[in-house]
Structure formats: structure tokens, C-alpha cells
Design an enzyme around this catalytic site. Structure first.
Site, PDB file in Angstrom:
ATOM      1  CE  LYS A  42      46.205   2.308  30.187  1.00 25.94           C
ATOM      2  NZ  LYS A  42      45.434   1.884  29.006  1.00 25.94           N
TER       3      LYS A  42
HETATM    4  N1  GLU Z   1      44.058  -1.563  28.699  1.00 29.75           N
HETATM    5  C1  GLU Z   1      43.079  -1.629  27.660  1.00 29.75           C
HETATM    6  C2  GLU Z   1      43.057  -0.333  26.860  1.00 29.75           C
HETATM    7  O1  GLU Z   1      43.995   0.416  26.857  1.00 29.75           O
HETATM    8  C3  GLU Z   1      41.719  -2.069  28.169  1.00 29.75           C
HETATM    9  C4  GLU Z   1      41.098  -1.164  29.175  1.00 29.75           C
HETATM   10  C5  GLU Z   1      39.838  -1.721  29.818  1.00 29.75           C
HETATM   11  O2  GLU Z   1      39.435  -2.798  29.435  1.00 29.75           O
HETATM   12  O3  GLU Z   1      39.314  -1.068  30.697  1.00 29.75           O
HETATM   13  O4  GLU Z   1      42.124  -0.050  26.149  1.00 29.75           O
END
Ligand code: GLU
Length: 453
Positions: free
Chosen positions: A136
Site C-alpha cells: 500500500k
Molecule cells: N485500493 C483497493 C483495495 O484496498 C484496490 C487495490 C488494488 O487494486 O491493487 O483493495
């Protein structure tokens, strides 16, 4: 003095130390470990690990992220001043494949929060059986306070700082709170400029015209609704007969409302950060979208009664779907929660002990790593389409998404049945079961790779 390129890196291998002089071995370990959301995730990890007897080496490796990166991002603002922002990327684990996870732009972003969300991505991707690890990123800022030009400049600088660590085979960012397909387009362009050729697979959630997938925008909300359908099924209810309250009317909440409405659910309450609206007969979602397009916020929508976010969460409806930020269902309001079903569209909306209290009182909670998996599932589809240069129809995307959410729900449900809580009989703690399924896959993979014994 702070090194210009990179302030510090925590890495298991030490290779980066050679590439980036000045980086220390650990970054932010203390801040990570004391962050409330990180503590919550660790609590869930340890609880599930103990419940099913996960290998000690595996648990040890998962306790801290594999690598955490902090960069400072100087931006020349429209008024010619320079403002420096803090940016982070935490790569938690990549046993199952390249790191994968969104980028968040929000004032509350810090290393602890990003690390917690990165670890949730590891568990989410493992649970959903995707060949991806967890990561993240984020920048501490209020995106509404920056102009488009400032945001673009910041995103390009941030991407440039991260470019040694990301890539289609290494780490693939995506949108999260405060970012969108435009942010991804800037990231893609900056990364491609640096590599000298177009690399569409470096990010997902980008516009369709430059390699995005059909159905990505609505994917998280649609996944939430598929999870809702399955949970209602075990409660012997049908989606066309239920009442729903949705917190959040952004990327996740809005699409969850649209999809649930299309299946006949009565959405009686919706909120955003301005407040909410309640109409016992059901809200007309199309009209509400038009209202918000015109007035920016839900507050003041004339075809219902104004309510607070707090009132929405404690409504007596068949399902409450929190689709905003973490920690909204907490010790302060848990005793007032009346619904028997919570579907976690957001990441970490229910604290662990609160979840336990509600589960013990008969409520079913579909945990974030299952309920909001639609986003990363369709990100995975997008990445696959980019690598193969072959694009799917929206129908294909939706059907494949449905299959994965349905199958994952069934696996979690079966796990809960097969691993009863000794003191209480059948386990209805679906978070524990979801973590269980996820950890078992990670354990197997780590053993096969010789990372655990
Ligand atoms: N931000 C989204 C999540 O928390 C998508 C992450 C992604 O597609 O890599 O799952």
C-alpha cells in the site's frame, strides 16, 4: 541530513542498502507497531494463527512488512511556493506474487496506517486466491486543497521516487481513497517515460483508453454486493426484499448502491462526509447521484430526512454497509448497533473487539478482505489483460468477479464450519475464518518456497 532520493528503507535482503546510500536498515518499526489499525491487524493475525496453529516462522515473517519506504515530495505550488509532502510505500509480503495495493491521498496517511493497509492486502490477495502479494502507498495531504496541476506534479514526483521499487513484475499500485484513474494515468506516464517505453501493466485502475479494464470503476462496489447476496443467502433472505444503509458515496459506496438498487434492494439511508439522508420507502439512487453531481454533497437532499453518519450506522436495517474510512464501528457505538449484517466495504471499519462483541450477539460481519476484494480482483484482471494485450468484455469481467467472490465466501463459510469455536460451538466470526483461509495458503506457499520449516 535527509538523503534526497530516499529517506529510509527497511528491507529483508539488504540489497537496497547498496543501491541507495544513506538508507537505514529499519524504517518506522516503532510507529508501525503502535499504530491502532496495525495493532488491530496484528491482533487478528495472531488470533487466527493461534486458532489454526500456523507455523511460527510464517507468523514471524508476517508480523512486520518486508520493506517500508518513505520519500519526501517537494511540490512547486501554483503560488510559486514549495511545499514538501510525506509519501510512503509499504511492501508487506510477496510470497504469492508481485506486491499489489492502492495509493491513498489523505491527511491521515502515515507509515503505521499504510503498513496496516499493506498487510491487509497480503491477506486479501491470499484469501481471494490471486497470484499477488500485498502493498500500500500514500501521501499525507488533503487532495481537495490542491489544484489539478499541483496534484499532477506531486504524483509524478512521487512516482519518480518510487520507480526503483515498482513495476509490472515488482509492485503494481492502484487507486484508493483520494486517488483515481487520472492519478494512475500520471503514474503510468511518468514510469513509462523513465523506462523509455510504454508500460501499461505498472498500475491498475487506469482509464480504459490506456490499458484499463472494463468494469474496474464499479468493481469494489459490485464485489460488495456479491458478498452481500451470499451473506443474505445464509441468513435466508433475498436481496430484493431487504433494507440497506450505506455509509460513503464515493468509489465504493456509490457503486454498491447502484448495484444493490438494480437487484431490488431498498436503500433507505446513504451518507457521505457532509451527513446523510434517510427515506424509509427507499432512496432513488439515480436521482441522488444527480443531486450530488450538482451540490457536491448529500446533505440537503430534499427527498428524505437529514441524518448523521452515527445515526446511519445504528439503523435497524437488514444490512449496514460501511464504505468510508476505518474505525467507524467502535466501542462508542457498538451497543447501539441494531443490524444483523455488516458488510465491510471500507478497509478496517470495525475494530476487532467490537467485531467479536457483535458476532457474539448474533450479527454476521463480512470482513473487509472478503467484502471489498472486488477492486483488487478486477485490478488483477486488468494486469492480466495488459500483459496479454487482450481485453475482455464487461460481462466477462463481471462474471469472473462474481465467481471469485462467491467461491471465496463459500470457502470462508466452510472454514468457519470446519473450525468451530470450542467454547461457543459453530464459529460465526467470519473475520477469523477469512484470516484462517488466507493464512493457510500463505503458510503452504512459504513452506514450498523454503521460507518456513
Ligand atoms: N485500493 C483497493 C483495495 O484496498 C484496490 C487495490 C488494488 O487494486 O491493487 O483493495
Amino acid at each position: 541530513m535527509i538523503p534526497a532520493k530516499l529517506i529510509s528503507v527497511q528491507t529483508g535482503s539488504g540489497n537496497l542498502q547498496k543501491t541507495f546510500k544513506g538508507s537505514s536498515v529499519t524504517y518506522g518499526e516503532d510507529e508501525i507497531l503502535k499504530h491502532p489499525l496495525y495493532k488491530n491487524v496484528l491482533y487478528e493475525l495472531e488470533k487466527a494463527g493461534k486458532h489454526i496453529g500456523i507455523n511460527r516462522n510464517v507468523m514471524e515473517r508476517l508480523r512486520l512488512p518486508r520493506r517500508s519506504i518513505r520519500v519526501s515530495i517537494p511540490v512547486r505550488m501554483d503560488n510559486d511556493s514549495v511545499q514538501v509532502f510525506n509519501g510512503y510505500r509499504v511492501q508487506h509480503n510477496h510470497t504469492l506474487g508481485p506486491f499489489k495495493g492502492g495509493i491513498r491521498y489523505h491527511p491521515g496517511v502515515n507509515i503505521g496506517e499504510v503498513a496496516a493497509l499493506a498487510s491487509l492486502m497480503t491477506y486479501k490477495n491470499s484469501l481471494l486466491n490471486l497470484p499477488l502479494g500485498g502493498a500500500k502507498g500514500g501521501v499525507q495531504l488533503d487532495p481537495s486543497a490542491l489544484s489539478k496541476a499541483e496534484l499532477e506534479s506531486l504524483t509524478r514526483r512521487f512516482t519518480s521516487e518510487l520507480s526503483p521499487f515498482i513495476g509490472p513484475d515488482k509492485d503494481i499500485p492502484a487507486p484508493d481513497v483520494g486517488t483515481n484513474s487520472e492519478t494512475m494515468a500520471w503514474m503510468l506516464d511518468t514510469y513509462s517515460l523513465e523506462s523509455g517505453f510504454s508500460q501499461t501493466g505498472v498500475v491498475t485502475g487506469k482509464p480504459i483508453e490506456i490499458g484499463g479494464s472494463k468494469g474496474r470503476n464499479s468493481a469494489t462496489g459490485l464485489g460488495v454486493v456479491y458478498a452481500l447476496e451470499k451473506a443474505l443467502e445464509v441468513q435466508n433472505k433475498d436481496i430484493s426484499e431487504v433494507t440497506i444503509a450505506v455509509q460513503g458515496f464515493g468509489k465504493v459506496g456509490l457503486h454498491a448502491c447502484v448495484e444493490a438498487h438494480a437487484l431490488g434492494a431498498r436503500i433507505v439511508a446513504v451518507s457521505d462526509r457532509s451527513g446523510g439522508c434517510f427515506n424509509p420507502k427507499g432512496l432513488n439512487i439515480t436521482e441522488l447521484i444527480h443531486y450530488v453531481e450538482e451540490h457536491r454533497f448529500i446533505k440537503g437532499y430534499p427527498k428524505g430526512e437529514d441524518i448523521t453518519n452515527e445515526e446511519l450506522l445504528t439503523m435497524d436495517v437488514d444490512a449496514v454497509i460501511p464504505c468510508a474510512l476505518d474505525g467507524v464501528i467502535n466501542a462508542d457505538n457498538m451497543k447501539n448497533i441494531k443490524t444483523s449484517l455488516i458488510v465491510e466495504g471500507a478497509n478496517g471499519p470495525t475494530a476487532p473487539e467490537v467485531g467479536e462483541y457483535l458476532s457474539n450477539n448474533g450479527a454476521l460481519i463480512v470482513p473487509d478482505i472478503l467484502a471489498n476484494g472486488g477492486g483488487v480482483i478486477v485490478s488483477y484482471f486488468e494486469w492480466v489483460q495488459d500483459i496479454g494485450w487482450l481485453f475482455w468484455t464487461e460481462k466477462e469481467v463481471r462474471n469472473k468477479l462474481k465467481d471469485i467472490i462467491y467461491m471465496s465466501f463459500d470457502k470462508v463459510w466452510k472454514f468457519a464450519e470446519d473450525h468451530p469455536d470450542k467454547s461457543k460451538g459453530k464459529c460465526n466470526d467470519l473475520r477469523l475464518a477469512a484470516m484462517g483461509v488466507s493464512l493457510m495458503r500463505l503458510e503452504k506457499a512459504m513452506k514450498l518456497r523454503g521460507q518456513a520449516w
